[in-house]
Scaffold this active site. Sequence first.
Site, PDB file in Angstrom:
ATOM      1  N   GLY A 167       0.813  -1.207   0.000  1.00  0.00           N
ATOM      2  CA  GLY A 167       0.000   0.000   0.000  1.00  0.00           C
ATOM      3  C   GLY A 167       0.846   1.255   0.000  1.00  0.00           C
ATOM      4  O   GLY A 167       0.329   2.355  -0.211  1.00  0.00           O
ATOM      5  N   HIS A 226      -5.546  18.025   1.089  1.00  0.00           N
ATOM      6  CA  HIS A 226      -5.014  16.932   1.907  1.00  0.00           C
ATOM      7  C   HIS A 226      -4.377  17.529   3.153  1.00  0.00           C
ATOM      8  O   HIS A 226      -4.143  18.739   3.232  1.00  0.00           O
ATOM      9  CB  HIS A 226      -3.963  16.129   1.138  1.00  0.00           C
ATOM     10  CG  HIS A 226      -4.535  15.261   0.059  1.00  0.00           C
ATOM     11  ND1 HIS A 226      -4.779  13.921   0.219  1.00  0.00           N
ATOM     12  CD2 HIS A 226      -4.913  15.557  -1.215  1.00  0.00           C
ATOM     13  CE1 HIS A 226      -5.279  13.425  -0.900  1.00  0.00           C
ATOM     14  NE2 HIS A 226      -5.377  14.399  -1.775  1.00  0.00           N
ATOM     15  N   LYS A 230       1.184  16.404   3.360  1.00  0.00           N
ATOM     16  CA  LYS A 230       1.262  15.921   1.977  1.00  0.00           C
ATOM     17  C   LYS A 230       1.584  17.099   1.068  1.00  0.00           C
ATOM     18  O   LYS A 230       0.739  17.964   0.829  1.00  0.00           O
ATOM     19  CB  LYS A 230      -0.043  15.256   1.549  1.00  0.00           C
ATOM     20  CG  LYS A 230       0.018  14.659   0.137  1.00  0.00           C
ATOM     21  CD  LYS A 230      -1.236  13.876  -0.190  1.00  0.00           C
ATOM     22  CE  LYS A 230      -1.192  13.319  -1.595  1.00  0.00           C
ATOM     23  NZ  LYS A 230      -0.044  12.415  -1.845  1.00  0.00           N
ATOM     24  N   GLY A 235      -1.876  11.447  -6.308  1.00  0.00           N
ATOM     25  CA  GLY A 235      -1.796  10.524  -7.445  1.00  0.00           C
ATOM     26  C   GLY A 235      -3.167  10.244  -8.023  1.00  0.00           C
ATOM     27  O   GLY A 235      -3.324  10.048  -9.236  1.00  0.00           O
TER      28      GLY A 235
END
Length: 343
Positions: A167, A226, A230, A235
């Site tokens: 992940g 976010h 971040k 993505g």
Amino acid sequence: MLSATIAAHPAAATALRRRYPLRPRQPLCAPIGTAAKRQWMATARLSVTNALANLSVESAPAAPPKLSFPILVNSCTGKMGKAVAEAAVSAGLQLVPVSFSAMEVPDGKIEVCDREICIHNPSESEKILPSIVKEYPDLIVVDYTVPDAVNANAELYCKLGLPFVMGTTGGNRQLLHKTVHDANIYAVISPQMGKQVVAFLAAMEIMSEQFPGAFSGYKLEVMESHQATKLDISGTAKAVISFFQKLGVSFDMNEVKQVRDPEEQVTLVGVPEEHLGGHAFHMYHLTSPDGTVSFEFQHNVCGRSIYAEGTVDAAMFLYTKIKSGASKKLYDMIDVLREGNMR
């Protein structure tokens, strides 16, 4: 929240109601005057009920089997890893009491759902993992570490014959896939583990392939919010934008409005204050060349549960593939979705 909306004008709706007024609601059935009619109606209702019951039994999808197997979450010290560990315990999986992290924790241990997890330095993983594999022969590893560790971790899992769910984003993705393919190891690799978000991306991809140029000339505005840690563009946002480009929209990645300021996130975007430390709010607004038509696609995620649950589903999917001896060994979240046996 996942929605696709088309802007509408209240005045137009009012005009339509005037032109097509609603008819008075009719009674469900007329008064029944005789016992014979009542008996006929009862029989008819019984027939319909039986038919619906049979239909429900035949058409209802089978419930996914209850699975239980050992799962090692690497690493449990991060917010995402801890969320996955909690979701795994909730799903009835056996959480292996070992993890790896460069983060120092008191006494080298943390607690997850009243379970004590021993935290070792990543440099010890090659020495410790072989004994874990012997103790837990059906072990599946879930990796939520850091981008710089993706390839090295995958190489170690492959060396030990450990099936895994990756992940963690970043790393050399082409090399990652090659490593798994060459080792012939079972793995699920996906940078996006949220099942519903993945389904949305799949739908967008299908639309872009089936109807290229459908939005030619449209103006696209993208806003994504976010947590402040971040720094790069999401993505997921990049993927959605690429699909809109295939649909004929001209857009440069530099045009994405990234919102990272907590005050703006609350006042402008509408992020709940309790989720400022972990959220993903995306909005894609399309406007026709003459400005008369607009489309808006939006998906808002608060917290990390959607990703944690998707990751556990991926691990369960991988376990069933291993047990069935599936010839295909490298999967992504689209494969997990297609299987359908999700909780």
